[in-house]
Design a protein around this motif. Structure first.
Motif, PDB file in Angstrom:
ATOM      1  N   UNK A 133       0.749  -1.168  -0.030  1.00 11.85           N
ATOM      2  CA  UNK A 133       0.007   0.093  -0.175  1.00 11.85           C
ATOM      3  C   UNK A 133       0.816   1.308  -0.082  1.00 11.85           C
ATOM      4  N   UNK A 134       0.521   2.221  -0.808  1.00 10.17           N
ATOM      5  CA  UNK A 134       1.467   3.392  -0.993  1.00 10.17           C
ATOM      6  C   UNK A 134       0.955   4.311   0.189  1.00 10.17           C
ATOM      7  N   UNK A 135       2.105   4.635   1.001  1.00 12.17           N
ATOM      8  CA  UNK A 135       1.883   5.731   2.148  1.00 12.17           C
ATOM      9  C   UNK A 135       1.051   6.852   1.531  1.00 12.17           C
ATOM     10  N   UNK A 136       0.393   7.680   2.524  1.00  7.73           N
ATOM     11  CA  UNK A 136      -0.426   8.612   2.132  1.00  7.73           C
ATOM     12  C   UNK A 136       0.849   9.832   1.797  1.00  7.73           C
ATOM     13  N   UNK A 137       1.873  10.023   2.441  1.00  2.00           N
ATOM     14  CA  UNK A 137       3.145  11.072   2.032  1.00  2.00           C
ATOM     15  C   UNK A 137       3.457  10.951   0.878  1.00  2.00           C
ATOM     16  N   UNK A 173       1.665  14.058 -26.933  1.00  2.00           N
ATOM     17  CA  UNK A 173       0.521  13.895 -27.979  1.00  2.00           C
ATOM     18  C   UNK A 173       0.051  12.334 -27.832  1.00  2.00           C
ATOM     19  N   UNK A 174       0.842  11.637 -27.383  1.00  2.00           N
ATOM     20  CA  UNK A 174       0.696   9.981 -27.405  1.00  2.00           C
ATOM     21  C   UNK A 174       0.450   9.230 -26.108  1.00  2.00           C
ATOM     22  N   UNK A 175      -0.071  10.074 -24.894  1.00  2.00           N
ATOM     23  CA  UNK A 175       0.140   9.426 -23.696  1.00  2.00           C
ATOM     24  C   UNK A 175      -0.600   8.197 -23.537  1.00  2.00           C
ATOM     25  N   UNK A 176      -0.153   7.208 -22.988  1.00  2.00           N
ATOM     26  CA  UNK A 176      -0.654   5.749 -22.464  1.00  2.00           C
ATOM     27  C   UNK A 176      -2.179   5.758 -22.110  1.00  2.00           C
ATOM     28  N   UNK A 177      -2.762   4.972 -22.366  1.00  2.00           N
ATOM     29  CA  UNK A 177      -4.033   4.640 -21.588  1.00  2.00           C
ATOM     30  C   UNK A 177      -3.816   4.547 -19.957  1.00  2.00           C
ATOM     31  N   UNK A 178      -4.117   5.143 -19.155  1.00  2.00           N
ATOM     32  CA  UNK A 178      -3.921   4.861 -17.488  1.00  2.00           C
ATOM     33  C   UNK A 178      -4.462   3.639 -17.258  1.00  2.00           C
ATOM     34  N   UNK A 179      -3.460   3.153 -16.118  1.00  2.00           N
ATOM     35  CA  UNK A 179      -4.067   1.853 -15.580  1.00  2.00           C
ATOM     36  C   UNK A 179      -4.077   2.301 -13.922  1.00  2.00           C
ATOM     37  N   UNK A 180      -4.428   1.394 -13.214  1.00  2.00           N
ATOM     38  CA  UNK A 180      -4.463   1.529 -11.803  1.00  2.00           C
ATOM     39  C   UNK A 180      -3.046   1.765 -11.366  1.00  2.00           C
ATOM     40  N   UNK A 181      -2.915   2.875 -10.497  1.00  2.00           N
ATOM     41  CA  UNK A 181      -1.659   3.243 -10.130  1.00  2.00           C
ATOM     42  C   UNK A 181      -1.299   2.423  -8.812  1.00  2.00           C
ATOM     43  N   UNK A 182      -0.094   2.089  -8.571  1.00  2.00           N
ATOM     44  CA  UNK A 182       0.323   1.542  -7.360  1.00  2.00           C
ATOM     45  C   UNK A 182       1.688   2.240  -6.777  1.00  2.00           C
ATOM     46  N   UNK A 183       2.128   1.918  -5.589  1.00  7.73           N
ATOM     47  CA  UNK A 183       3.397   2.224  -5.043  1.00  7.73           C
ATOM     48  C   UNK A 183       4.556   2.003  -6.223  1.00  7.73           C
ATOM     49  N   UNK A 184       5.179   2.978  -6.599  1.00  6.44           N
ATOM     50  CA  UNK A 184       6.595   2.558  -7.639  1.00  6.44           C
ATOM     51  C   UNK A 184       7.632   2.877  -6.959  1.00  6.44           C
ATOM     52  N   UNK A 205      18.188   4.175  -3.839  1.00  8.00           N
ATOM     53  CA  UNK A 205      17.703   5.266  -4.876  1.00  8.00           C
ATOM     54  C   UNK A 205      16.388   5.280  -5.040  1.00  8.00           C
ATOM     55  N   UNK A 206      15.710   5.633  -3.926  1.00  3.10           N
ATOM     56  CA  UNK A 206      14.314   5.888  -4.017  1.00  3.10           C
ATOM     57  C   UNK A 206      13.574   7.233  -4.291  1.00  3.10           C
ATOM     58  N   UNK A 207      14.567   8.239  -4.890  1.00  5.27           N
ATOM     59  CA  UNK A 207      13.779   9.485  -5.266  1.00  5.27           C
ATOM     60  C   UNK A 207      12.659   9.399  -5.815  1.00  5.27           C
ATOM     61  N   UNK A 208      12.427   8.475  -6.848  1.00 10.13           N
ATOM     62  CA  UNK A 208      11.276   8.532  -7.712  1.00 10.13           C
ATOM     63  C   UNK A 208      10.117   7.724  -6.955  1.00 10.13           C
ATOM     64  N   UNK A 209      10.268   7.314  -5.921  1.00  8.50           N
ATOM     65  CA  UNK A 209       9.041   6.489  -5.148  1.00  8.50           C
ATOM     66  C   UNK A 209       7.831   7.466  -4.981  1.00  8.50           C
ATOM     67  N   UNK A 210       6.702   6.987  -5.634  1.00 13.33           N
ATOM     68  CA  UNK A 210       5.404   7.514  -5.696  1.00 13.33           C
ATOM     69  C   UNK A 210       4.241   6.773  -5.832  1.00 13.33           C
TER      70      UNK A 210
END
Length: 263
Positions: A133-137, A173-184, A205-210
């Motif tokens: 589960x992705x933390x609220x922060x 101009x060619x964005x992908x169709x969205x899918x359910x987001x998760x912690x990445x 190296x978690x600077x992109x975690x979201x």
């Protein structure tokens, strides 16, 4: 990479470490200076960044790690974080894990069965990240891909990157169709996973975690490199570990040959 001398280290960190016995400098990327410190309190990783862009990345990484601390993911504990705004530097003292990067491990492994076992574990640990589960922060009001495209434009206009203005327009101009987001993880490459005897010891190296598009992590994970992911067997084994194949060629190219060029 610039070696770190003891007299440069902020007092908050040296006070925590106590008597320092040794500092060594592993092979690393170009975004930070990293030292492995042995002190009377044990072994630690010390990371220093310089400049606005890299310091902001380190600050983000520390925020992500603190948010993820209650989870069961194999991530470093943060002991100290010091920002030196007058010198445009940032420092982080973190937990040390034994192991080598996945790139090194797979590049050196001659036993194909062991290599595939490690790749399977690589896929499995990414599945664990995406099912945590992705933390609220780490949850923003904005859509992750929209935010990444905005940041790509900022990077294009302010920093030296591989992406171009034409490529950015194609991505918009060619964005992908969205899918359910998760912690990445946000930079889930073979350089940011540590292994020992085929087992994952830490993810760094978690600077992109979201809360973001899990296909981004998957695409970066299976990029072909010398002696790694050069054949379909290895890619298939990764997805067996992950549990499913969630990207095709279009998604792979959008992220690897597109968005990632700006980061």
């Amino acid at each position: 990479m610039t070696p770190i001398s003891l007299d440069e280290i902020p007092y908050e960190i040296t006070d925590f470490l106590g008597n320092v016995k040794d500092i060594r400098f592993p092979r690393q990327g170009h975004t930070s200076d990293v030292g492995i410190i042995q002190s009377e309190r044990g072994y630690f990783v010390l990371k220093r960044t310089k400049g606005e862009q890299y310091c902001s990345w380190l600050s983000k990484e520390i925020h992500v790690l603190n948010c993820l601390a209650p989870t069961k993911l194999p991530i470093p504990t943060v002991f100290q974080f010091v920002e030196q705004q007058t010198e445009n530097q940032a420092w982080a003292l973190m937990e040390f894990f034994e192991g080598e990067t996945l790139r090194q491990a797979l590049g050196n492994e001659k036993n194909m069965n062991k290599k595939l076992e490690t790749i399977f574990n690589f896929g499995a640990i990414l599945s664990q990240i995406h099912s945590t589960p992705c933390p609220k922060g780490l949850i923003r009001d904005s859509v992750w891909l929209d935010e990444m495209l905005r940041q790509a434009e900022v990077n294009l206009n302010n920093f030296k990157i591989d992406g171009t203005a034409d490529l950015l327009e194609i991505l918009k101009d060619n964005k992908l169709t969205p899918i359910e987001n998760t912690l990445i993880h946000g930079d889930f490459t073979i350089d940011n996973v540590l292994v020992r005897d085929g087992e994952i010891t830490s993810i760094i190296d978690w600077s992109g975690g979201a809360l973001g598009d899990p296909r981004y992590d998957v695409a970066l994970a299976i990029r072909s490199k010398p002696n790694v992911f050069e054949n379909e067997t290895e890619v298939r084994t990764f997805f067996e570990g992950y549990g499913m194949r969630i990207i095709g060629e279009r998604e792979y190219k959008y992220f690897v040959d597109g968005l990632y060029e700006f980061f």
